[in-house]
Write an enzyme that holds these catalytic residues in place. Structure first.
Site, PDB file in Angstrom:
ATOM      1  N   HIS A 465       0.589   2.609   0.637  1.00  0.00           N
ATOM      2  CA  HIS A 465       0.127   1.710  -0.433  1.00  0.00           C
ATOM      3  C   HIS A 465      -0.691   2.419  -1.513  1.00  0.00           C
ATOM      4  O   HIS A 465      -1.797   1.999  -1.834  1.00  0.00           O
ATOM      5  CB  HIS A 465      -0.698   0.575   0.150  1.00  0.00           C
ATOM      6  CG  HIS A 465      -0.051  -0.143   1.282  1.00  0.00           C
ATOM      7  ND1 HIS A 465       1.289  -0.378   1.369  1.00  0.00           N
ATOM      8  CD2 HIS A 465      -0.597  -0.673   2.422  1.00  0.00           C
ATOM      9  CE1 HIS A 465       1.555  -1.022   2.470  1.00  0.00           C
ATOM     10  NE2 HIS A 465       0.459  -1.203   3.140  1.00  0.00           N
ATOM     11  N   HIS A 508      -2.744  -5.551   2.405  1.00  0.00           N
ATOM     12  CA  HIS A 508      -1.481  -4.890   2.098  1.00  0.00           C
ATOM     13  C   HIS A 508      -1.178  -5.152   0.626  1.00  0.00           C
ATOM     14  O   HIS A 508      -1.459  -6.233   0.102  1.00  0.00           O
ATOM     15  CB  HIS A 508      -0.368  -5.461   2.961  1.00  0.00           C
ATOM     16  CG  HIS A 508      -0.571  -5.250   4.425  1.00  0.00           C
ATOM     17  ND1 HIS A 508       0.184  -4.367   5.159  1.00  0.00           N
ATOM     18  CD2 HIS A 508      -1.453  -5.803   5.294  1.00  0.00           C
ATOM     19  CE1 HIS A 508      -0.219  -4.399   6.420  1.00  0.00           C
ATOM     20  NE2 HIS A 508      -1.198  -5.261   6.520  1.00  0.00           N
TER      21      HIS A 508
END
Length: 532
Positions: A465, A508
């Site tokens: 990420h 996330h």
């Protein structure tokens, strides 16, 4: 269907070019086409088309994308770091239409209110972004109706299966030690507990990637003949006429170079690892770096490629007594007949193997036991924000996965802890040039950058990420604050991807990428004078 591996030679100019067909890029392209079907749009994606690919459509098969030789993933390798016992971290990113949304682990997770407000960007606060979070989703979970959307392209549900024995046992253990069970950790404020996870999976068990949910329907219904997509084509650079972005040059699948003009706008959406190299090859960045490789500076922006931030993954694996059909290990070890599962629409295919999500933070007394260095960071960055999950080296979210994605005998419970980087203002360049070949080499961290304990140093080798490499900054012109994602010093050039957040989020990042796509599209539609 205007999707090509080789763009017809007759298409040499369009109104808008989107460099990159990842998560945000697909959202922007489809929303612009929806606003005006007469607007000519070209999306250029380095990876393959994903339409109808069963390995993408079926959530459980996400594991196959991480196998060696996968053409849907690109692995960036970081510098060797003493914090990793002199190992090189690996940064995997999605490659292909839909980007990360086509290959990720499908966990529904929103940023916290303080995460978004910390960006300090006009128009981008949590309250201002919530309408876009709602716009993108069709929510099938529990929670306040005002906080969720119910008619958006992306379905959020439990999918078709949950490993309930393991899920219930985990939640029972968590509540036994004082962590609350929430019905909605995605309300922007809740922290300090667990939730039965929701996924970017439809109720009938299909992945909700942005290519299939936004872009492909438009490409296939015949109503958008001016929306063009070319795949297997690498964007080289943005072309300028003076200080105006006038098009792009890219490499086609056969290796030949091609230039297409943009009459109104160029949007770079190549991701946190991909956008900085494109900009710098175009002359946008730090002049001192560009000079070393003979690139003429178009716009002096030293921050391009700096401030890389990421989430680090650490996992602990436990033995369990789960049965063969209560994990996804059979996909990796070959015990499942995947073609037969697809033919029979097996309920396990609609499962992402992530049944519980958590957001934790210590109380003040607990924080005080973790040492003076930790306490300094705690008092500065976390104590003033009671909704903020803990980050450096610990966990912003903990995911419980029945399945270890590999063969380890009868050990098949994995607990993942996601730690996101310290938000101190420490620049970490991405080293996008090695010799004369542009390439992206994201860093990990050093001792002054992150609180990393001995266990972490010995075990972590993967980061996930990435974001923050072309971060937004507020700018005022003639008394009006600009929120248009413009690249300073030039005209007609925009950025819309995870490179723009000024700081990290305790979640996330797929939801953040989706939200950026929706917000960016709204800005571009307004600037282009299109109806919404």
């Amino acid at each position: 269907m205007p999707l090509y591996t080789h763009l017809p030679t007759s298409i040499d100019a369009v109104d808008v070019i989107i460099a990159g067909g990842g998560t945000s890029g697909c959202v922007v392209a489809s929303r612009l086409a929806e606003a005006d079907p007469n607007l000519s749009i070209l999306v250029v994606e380095s990876g393959p088309d994903n339409y109808g690919n069963p390995m993408i459509l079926h959530p459980a098969l996400f594991i196959t994308h991480w196998a060696p030789g996968s053409n849907t993933m690109k692995l960036f390798k970081g510098r060797k770091s003493e914090a990793l016992a002199n190992r090189e971290p690996i940064v995997p990113v999605g490659r292909g239409l839909g980007g990360g949304s086509s290959v990720n682990l499908l966990m529904y997770s929103r940023a916290q209110r303080s995460d978004l407000d910390a960006w300090k960007m006009p128009g981008w606060s949590a309250n201002e972004l919530l309408p876009y979070m709602r716009k993108l989703e069709t929510f099938h979970g529990e929670g306040a109706k005002a906080l969720h959307g119910y008619d958006g392209p992306i379905h959020v549900s439990s999918g078709t299966y949950r490993s309930l024995r393991a899920e219930n046992a985990f939640i029972e253990a968590a509540t036994h030690v004082g962590w609350k069970e929430f019905e909605d950790l995605g309300n922007l404020d809740s922290v300090g507990g667990v939730q039965r996870a929701l996924r970017y999976v439809s109720p009938d068990g299909k992945r909700q990637d942005t290519a299939h949910q936004y872009l492909h329907p438009m490409l296939r219904d015949g109503g958008y003949p001016n929306l063009h997509v070319v795949v297997d084509s690498d964007v080289d650079r943005v072309v300028f006429e003076g200080q105006r972005a006038s098009g792009i040059t890219y490499q086609e699948a056969n290796g030949s170079s091609r230039t297409v003009k943009a009459k109104r706008m160029v949007i770079v959406s190549c991701g946190a690892c991909g956008t900085p190299p494109v900009l710098e090859r175009s002359g946008v960045g730090n002049p001192k770096i560009l000079e070393k490789v003979g690139i003429k500076s178009i716009s002096e922006l030293p921050g391009v490629g700096d401030s890389y931030q990421d989430h680090q993954l650490i996992s602990a694996i436990y033995k369990s007594n789960l049965s063969r059909d209560e994990t996804l290990d059979g996909i990796v070890n070959g015990n499942f007949d995947i073609p037969a599962m697809i033919q029979n629409n097996d309920k396990l295919l609609g499962w992402n193997c992530m049944d519980v999500t958590c957001k934790f933070r210590p109380n003040d007394d607990e924080a005080a036991t973790l040492g003076d260095d930790f306490l300094e960071v705690w008092n500065r960055d976390y104590k003033p924000h009671p909704d903020k999950p803990l980050s450096p080296g610990l966990s912003d979210a903990l995911d419980f996965d029945p399945g270890i994605y590999g063969d380890a005998g009868d050990i098949d419970i994995k607990v993942s802890r996601w730690g996101y980087k310290n938000q101190r203002e420490i620049a970490r360049r991405m080293d996008i040039y090695r010799g004369e070949v542009p390439s992206c080499h994201p860093p990990f961290s050093t001792e002054d950058d992150m609180l990393i304990d001995k266990w972490l140093r010995e075990n972590v080798a993967t980061t996930w990420h990435p974001l923050g490499t072309c971060k937004m900054a507020p700018r005022e012109e003639n008394g009006v604050v600009d929120e248009t994602l413009s690249v300073y010093g030039v005209t007609g050039l925009k950025i819309a991807d995870l490179s723009i957040p000024p700081s990290n989020v305790g979640a996330h990042t797929n939801n953040t990428a989706l939200t950026i796509g929706e917000k960016a599209a709204s800005i571009f539609i307004r600037e282009l004078g299109l109806a919404q």
